[in-house]
Design a protein around this motif. Structure first.
Motif, mmCIF file in Angstrom:
data_model
loop_
_atom_site.group_PDB
_atom_site.id
_atom_site.type_symbol
_atom_site.label_atom_id
_atom_site.label_comp_id
_atom_site.label_asym_id
_atom_site.label_seq_id
_atom_site.Cartn_x
_atom_site.Cartn_y
_atom_site.Cartn_z
ATOM 1 N N GLY A 116 12.139 -46.456 40.850
ATOM 2 C CA GLY A 116 12.406 -47.394 39.761
ATOM 3 C C GLY A 116 13.156 -46.725 38.637
ATOM 4 N N ASP A 117 12.774 -45.507 38.315
ATOM 5 C CA ASP A 117 13.449 -44.767 37.255
ATOM 6 C C ASP A 117 14.878 -44.417 37.671
ATOM 7 N N ASN A 118 15.064 -44.009 38.925
ATOM 8 C CA ASN A 118 16.404 -43.681 39.415
ATOM 9 C C ASN A 118 17.348 -44.872 39.324
ATOM 10 N N PHE A 119 16.806 -46.067 39.537
ATOM 11 C CA PHE A 119 17.640 -47.272 39.564
ATOM 12 C C PHE A 119 17.839 -47.891 38.183
ATOM 13 N N PHE A 120 16.754 -47.960 37.399
ATOM 14 C CA PHE A 120 16.799 -48.718 36.151
ATOM 15 C C PHE A 120 17.089 -47.878 34.911
ATOM 16 N N ASN A 121 16.709 -46.611 34.920
ATOM 17 C CA ASN A 121 16.862 -45.806 33.709
ATOM 18 C C ASN A 121 18.293 -45.318 33.607
ATOM 19 N N THR A 122 19.073 -45.978 32.776
ATOM 20 C CA THR A 122 20.502 -45.675 32.706
ATOM 21 C C THR A 122 20.851 -44.693 31.601
ATOM 22 N N ALA A 123 19.854 -43.964 31.075
ATOM 23 C CA ALA A 123 20.154 -42.935 30.073
ATOM 24 C C ALA A 123 20.909 -41.799 30.750
ATOM 25 N N ASP B 230 14.263 -49.068 25.823
ATOM 26 C CA ASP B 230 13.170 -48.483 26.596
ATOM 27 C C ASP B 230 12.035 -49.462 26.848
ATOM 28 N N ALA B 231 11.604 -50.184 25.820
ATOM 29 C CA ALA B 231 10.459 -51.087 25.978
ATOM 30 C C ALA B 231 10.743 -52.174 27.001
ATOM 31 N N ILE B 232 11.942 -52.746 26.928
ATOM 32 C CA ILE B 232 12.298 -53.826 27.850
ATOM 33 C C ILE B 232 12.569 -53.266 29.241
ATOM 34 N N ARG B 233 13.347 -52.175 29.280
ATOM 35 C CA ARG B 233 13.697 -51.590 30.575
ATOM 36 C C ARG B 233 12.470 -51.140 31.354
ATOM 37 N N LYS B 234 11.514 -50.496 30.669
ATOM 38 C CA LYS B 234 10.323 -50.003 31.348
ATOM 39 C C LYS B 234 9.480 -51.145 31.896
ATOM 40 N N GLU B 235 9.401 -52.242 31.167
ATOM 41 C CA GLU B 235 8.653 -53.396 31.676
ATOM 42 C C GLU B 235 9.356 -53.998 32.884
ATOM 43 N N LEU B 236 10.666 -54.197 32.762
ATOM 44 C CA LEU B 236 11.429 -54.757 33.880
ATOM 45 C C LEU B 236 11.303 -53.857 35.098
ATOM 46 N N GLN B 237 11.382 -52.556 34.874
ATOM 47 C CA GLN B 237 11.278 -51.574 35.956
ATOM 48 C C GLN B 237 9.916 -51.630 36.629
ATOM 49 N N VAL C 34 7.704 -54.076 36.669
ATOM 50 C CA VAL C 34 7.515 -55.354 37.370
ATOM 51 C C VAL C 34 8.316 -55.364 38.666
ATOM 52 N N ALA C 35 9.536 -54.817 38.627
ATOM 53 C CA ALA C 35 10.365 -54.763 39.832
ATOM 54 C C ALA C 35 9.729 -53.881 40.898
ATOM 55 N N VAL C 36 9.220 -52.725 40.505
ATOM 56 C CA VAL C 36 8.577 -51.812 41.456
ATOM 57 C C VAL C 36 7.380 -52.488 42.110
ATOM 58 N N PHE C 37 6.533 -53.079 41.280
ATOM 59 C CA PHE C 37 5.309 -53.699 41.799
ATOM 60 C C PHE C 37 5.622 -54.895 42.695
ATOM 61 N N GLY C 38 6.629 -55.686 42.288
ATOM 62 C CA GLY C 38 6.947 -56.885 43.054
ATOM 63 C C GLY C 38 7.779 -56.628 44.294
ATOM 64 N N THR C 39 8.438 -55.472 44.374
ATOM 65 C CA THR C 39 9.311 -55.176 45.518
ATOM 66 C C THR C 39 8.598 -54.359 46.595
ATOM 67 N N PHE C 40 7.704 -53.473 46.181
ATOM 68 C CA PHE C 40 7.031 -52.592 47.138
ATOM 69 C C PHE C 40 6.208 -53.402 48.141
ATOM 70 N N SER C 41 6.306 -53.005 49.383
ATOM 71 C CA SER C 41 5.485 -53.622 50.429
ATOM 72 C C SER C 41 5.125 -52.564 51.449
ATOM 73 N N THR C 42 4.116 -52.831 52.226
ATOM 74 C CA THR C 42 3.647 -51.879 53.215
ATOM 75 C C THR C 42 3.165 -52.637 54.446
ATOM 76 N N SER C 43 2.702 -51.905 55.450
ATOM 77 C CA SER C 43 2.193 -52.556 56.653
ATOM 78 C C SER C 43 0.848 -53.224 56.354
ATOM 79 N N PRO C 44 0.684 -54.489 56.709
ATOM 80 C CA PRO C 44 -0.578 -55.172 56.423
ATOM 81 C C PRO C 44 -1.778 -54.525 57.110
ATOM 82 N N THR C 45 -1.516 -53.782 58.191
ATOM 83 C CA THR C 45 -2.626 -53.197 58.954
ATOM 84 C C THR C 45 -2.552 -51.676 59.017
ATOM 85 N N GLY C 46 -1.707 -51.066 58.180
ATOM 86 C CA GLY C 46 -1.527 -49.627 58.222
ATOM 87 C C GLY C 46 -2.768 -48.864 57.781
#
Length: 627
Positions: A314-321, A506-513, A515-527
């Motif tokens: 998330g930091d690699n993608f969203f943190n544009t500093a 920072d405040a907006i970017r970190k929140e967006l980041q 939320v994006a990480v949490f909402g995008t991450f997925s794993t095997s349902p039975t792993g």
């Protein structure tokens, strides 16, 4: 003798009557209009004050319009920020929930909610006031944030966050799923664990090892790549003896594996079996330790490491500093470990210092300004050779004027700058700069997004600039300076307010980041490790959305905007009072008093009546009457 005739129209008395009539006409006009005159010449000596007053009233009217328009923008921005706060609280509550039931897509209900909220956030950040985008800084005609679908899934030519997340996870886990660690048994009685590549930003980093294993010898962590070994030396440890290994994860957090020697059957979780054969065979115990360590490392890599990897992706993608990142191997302390801000720039082994280090007479030139090293007593643009890495970074930050301080985190040095194009660092001692992780000069800034540097990702050892191949999520102005200064308005003769905002703050970017990480991450349902992955990720997302000391919050932006509104409110109050006072001056200069005008009219009417009477008498005068 001749006698001149009496001509009314040319007599002095007739002229006086005409003058009185003119005055009566002027006074009647004043009485009906309330003004002294209908032209400048008739206004009198105070008309100059009235003209200046009208100019001031015009300025006040302009300021009033400006204040009204700015208040509209601020109110809309504040509504948007409040919506972001609500979203943050919703996602944080969901991530803090311990329930980790996975659906068929390998996500929890809270993650599904976060994915939907991400789309809402993008919509909020693209709020417009008229044709002005409120969160684009000075680029008011440019959409603030890319479309939510493009950010997550990418376009036909550019990768989205989902791809960056998958690449980073593969790079951090490695082909063997052990966090880029290599585990061997050099001898039958020993176990060795090492990082696969020196200086790689990926995977687990060995931080520290401690042992109470009776008769055992522990070596490291040390070397390049960093490794440690445990040799039981043919001796069985005692029941309850412990081996502890501490690792640093990509997001800077640390995790520790504790393995306890145990003679219990079955072997308890978190333990390794002491060989109980007759005769006792310590080699079997070493094998059991190796197996238990392998299991523990795999679990750590496939739970906490995966979660940390998602956060860093998330930091690699969203943190544009803009930044330059250096990864030193380690320091030369008695027990070598990753460098910290306190690590010295020079020192004899085994001190906590880099090697090779800087010596008196060395220089580092930052954007044309030279820092010189001295033995002691440094002043101005000088550094003592024994100063810390953090002292050097502070000096560099003073020169670059960065709004985001440079850091040492997880053994990596990050030099931040607001202007990637301008960063240029050279030195007279390339070896010492290399010890800080910057192997080539000049040191320049990399503009994120950062991508895994090679394929397959599982064996990559570098991060590279991915700007050309990755979706740019923030589209507005991203130049140096305060976001608030990107929109300014003069609201009084000597008062301006700043009310700009940027979606990449920072405040907006970190929140967006988060939320994006949490909402995008997925794993095997039975792993096997799926529940642990989501639990570790949830913990980190909750922490990311929790206020940290010294970090900007959305409420801080709202406070800045509220201060601007208070400034405008004060200015408006002053202008209201000034407007009344100025209008009074104008009225006094230009207005005619009805009472005074009426009195003058009455006086003139009486004078006119008397004049008419005299004129009438004179008009009847003859020579006979005169004689």
């Amino acid at each position: 003798m001749s006698i001149s005739s009496i001509n009314y129209s040319s007599s002095v008395l007739g002229s006086q009557i005409r003058n009185i009539n003119t005055q009566l006409t002027d006074l009647s006009t004043q009485l009906s209009t309330g003004k002294l005159s209908q032209n400048y010449s008739g206004m009198g000596t105070n008309e100059g004050f009235a003209i200046a007053g009208r100019e001031q009233l015009s300025n006040i009217a302009a300021y009033t319009d400006t204040i009204t328009n700015v208040n509209v923008n601020i109110n809309l921005a504040n509504t948007a920020l409040q919506a972001l706060t609500t979203i943050r609280n919703t996602v944080q509550t969901g991530s803090a929930n311990t329930a980790q039931d996975l659906n068929v897509n390998g996500q929890t209900v809270a993650q599904n909610t976060a994915a939907a909220q991400f789309g809402s956030m993008v919509g909020v950040l693209n709020t417009q006031s008229g044709n002005r985008y409120l969160f684009s800084g000075t680029a008011v005609n440019t959409q603030s944030v890319a479309d939510a679908g493009d950010i997550i899934n990418g376009t036909t030519t550019q990768a989205g966050f989902k791809t960056v997340l998958a690449e980073r996870q593969a790079a951090d886990l490695g082909a063997n799923g052990k966090g880029r660690l290599v585990q061997t048994q050099p001898t039958p009685s020993s176990v060795q664990v090492s990082e696969d590549t020196a200086g790689s930003p990926f995977g687990l980093k060995i931080s520290a090892v401690s042992s109470t294993l009776t008769g055992a010898t522990v070596t490291g962590p040390s070397g390049s790549p960093v490794s440690f070994s445990v040799d039981l030396n043919g001796v069985n440890p005692n029941n309850g003896d412990k081996l502890s290994v501490k690792f640093t994860l990509p997001d800077g957090t640390t995790e520790q594996i504790d393995l306890t020697a145990s003679s219990a059957t079955p072997t308890p979780l978190g333990s390794f079996a002491i060989d109980a054969s007759v005769p006792v065979n310590p080699t079997n115990t070493a094998t059991n330790l190796n197996t238990a360590l392998d299991t523990a490392i795999k679990k750590l890599a496939n739970t906490s490491l995966v979660a940390a990897s998602a956060i860093v992706a998330g930091d690699n993608f969203f943190n544009t500093a803009s930044s330059a990142i250096g990864t030193p191997v380690n320091n030369q302390a008695a027990t070598p470990a990753p460098v910290t801000g306190a690590t010295a720039l020079s020192g004899a082994s085994p001190s906590d210092s880099i090697s090779p280090g800087f010596v008196a007479g060395d220089t580092i030139t930052v954007n044309g300004t030279t820092l010189s090293f001295v033995s002691s007593g440094a002043t101005g643009n000088q550094l003592n050779v024994g100063d810390s890495i953090q002292t050097l970074l502070s000096k560099i930050d003073q020169i670059t004027g960065t709004s985001k301080p440079s850091t040492v985190h997880g053994g990596s040095i990050t030099i931040n700058t607001d202007d990637a194009a301008s960063l240029d660092i050279t030195t007279s001692n390339t070896g010492a700069l290399g010890s800080l992780g910057f192997g080539s000069t000049p040191v320049t800034a990399t503009q994120p997004p950062l991508r895994v540097g090679s394929s397959p990702a599982s064996s990559a050892t570098t991060l590279v600039n991915g700007s050309a191949t990755t979706v740019k999520w923030y589209l507005g102005n991203d130049g140096p300076g305060s976001p608030r200064s990107t929109a300014m308005a003069r609201v009084d003769d000597s008062v301006t307010v700043q009310y700009g905002a940027q979606a990449n703050e920072d405040a907006i970017r970190k929140e967006l980041q988060a939320v994006a990480v949490f909402g995008t991450f997925s794993t095997s349902p039975t792993g096997q490790y799926s529940g642990g992955q989501v639990a570790a990720l949830s913990l980190r997302v909750t922490q990311s959305l929790t206020k940290q000391p010294g970090q900007q919050r959305i409420e801080d932006i709202q406070t800045d905007l509220a201060m601007a509104q208070n400034t405008m409110k004060d200015a408006s109050s002053r202008q209201t009072q000034a407007k009344a006072q100025v209008q009074t001056i104008i009225d006094q200069a230009e207005s005619a008093s009805p009472d005074q005008v009426a009195s003058e009219i009455l006086s003139l009417q009486n004078a006119l009546q008397a004049s008419y009477q005299v004129t009438s008498n004179l008009s009847q005068l003859s020579l006979v009457k005169f004689l």
